[in-house]
Design a protein around this motif. Structure first.
Motif, short mmCIF file in Angstrom:
data_model
loop_
_atom_site.label_atom_id
_atom_site.label_comp_id
_atom_site.label_asym_id
_atom_site.label_seq_id
_atom_site.Cartn_x
_atom_site.Cartn_y
_atom_site.Cartn_z
N GLY A 180 0.81 -1.20 0.00
CA GLY A 180 0.00 0.00 0.00
C GLY A 180 0.85 1.26 0.00
O GLY A 180 2.08 1.20 0.10
N GLY A 181 0.17 2.40 -0.13
CA GLY A 181 0.88 3.66 -0.11
C GLY A 181 0.03 4.77 -0.66
O GLY A 181 -1.18 4.62 -0.85
N LEU A 182 0.69 5.89 -0.93
CA LEU A 182 0.05 7.07 -1.48
C LEU A 182 0.28 7.10 -2.99
O LEU A 182 1.42 6.97 -3.44
N VAL A 183 -0.79 7.27 -3.74
CA VAL A 183 -0.69 7.29 -5.19
C VAL A 183 -1.63 8.36 -5.74
O VAL A 183 -2.68 8.64 -5.13
N LEU B 291 -6.46 4.12 -10.40
CA LEU B 291 -7.00 4.33 -9.07
C LEU B 291 -7.71 5.67 -8.96
O LEU B 291 -7.32 6.67 -9.58
N LYS B 292 -8.76 5.66 -8.15
CA LYS B 292 -9.59 6.83 -7.94
C LYS B 292 -9.58 7.20 -6.46
O LYS B 292 -9.33 6.34 -5.61
N VAL C 286 -5.42 7.43 -2.28
CA VAL C 286 -5.39 7.98 -3.64
C VAL C 286 -5.72 9.46 -3.54
O VAL C 286 -6.85 9.84 -3.23
N SER C 287 -4.72 10.26 -3.82
CA SER C 287 -4.90 11.70 -3.65
C SER C 287 -3.89 12.45 -4.51
O SER C 287 -2.76 11.99 -4.69
N ALA C 288 -4.32 13.61 -4.99
CA ALA C 288 -3.42 14.46 -5.75
C ALA C 288 -2.55 15.29 -4.81
O ALA C 288 -1.63 15.97 -5.23
N GLY D 164 -3.16 6.43 -11.01
CA GLY D 164 -1.98 5.62 -10.80
C GLY D 164 -2.29 4.16 -10.51
O GLY D 164 -3.46 3.74 -10.52
N SER D 165 -1.23 3.40 -10.23
CA SER D 165 -1.36 1.96 -10.00
C SER D 165 -0.60 1.55 -8.74
O SER D 165 0.38 2.19 -8.35
N LEU D 166 -1.08 0.49 -8.15
CA LEU D 166 -0.40 -0.16 -7.03
C LEU D 166 -0.61 -1.67 -7.15
O LEU D 166 -1.64 -2.11 -7.68
N ARG D 167 0.34 -2.42 -6.62
CA ARG D 167 0.19 -3.87 -6.53
C ARG D 167 0.33 -4.28 -5.07
O ARG D 167 1.37 -4.09 -4.47
#
Length: 115
Positions: A8-11, A85-86, A113-115, A15-18
């Motif tokens: 997990g993390g900030l994207v 991601l949204k 998920v944040s700008a 964007g994408s995460l696995r």
């Protein structure tokens, strides 16, 4: 039974995460695995499931086409690839396994998920 999520993390939006979930303490290759998530102030919801051999998958409607669940039975690991991601995907993501009458959960991994 132990389930340990990671990835997990900030994207940023789009964007994408696995995510990964490493399992131990049971015969991983014999069980359906699932990913769920819980957003702040909301109930936990199902994201996706995968059959024991990986041949069948199922997704919540809002994740279809964006998320892909997979597994590597040799590594006792289940994955969740998340694309496009949204902000509404922001949540703690958990993997789980139903073993008899008991459902086991990992500790979760935060996805923001944040700008």
């Amino acid at each position: 039974v132990q389930l340990v999520e990671s990835g997990g993390g900030l994207v940023q939006p789009g964007g994408s995460l696995r995510l990964s979930c490493a399992a131990s303490g049971f015969t991983f290759s014999s069980y359906v695995m699932s990913w769920n998530r819980q957003a702040p102030g909301k109930e936990r919801e199902l994201v996706a499931t995968i059959t024991s051999d990986g041949g069948g998958t199922n997704y919540a409607d809002s994740m279809k086409g964006r998320f892909t669940i997979s597994r590597d039975n040799a590594k006792n690991t289940v994955y969740l690839q998340m694309n496009n991601l949204k902000p509404e995907d922001t949540a703690v993501y958990y993997c789980n396994v139903k073993w008899g009458p008991i459902t086991y959960w990992g500790q979760g991994t935060q996805v923001t998920v944040s700008a």
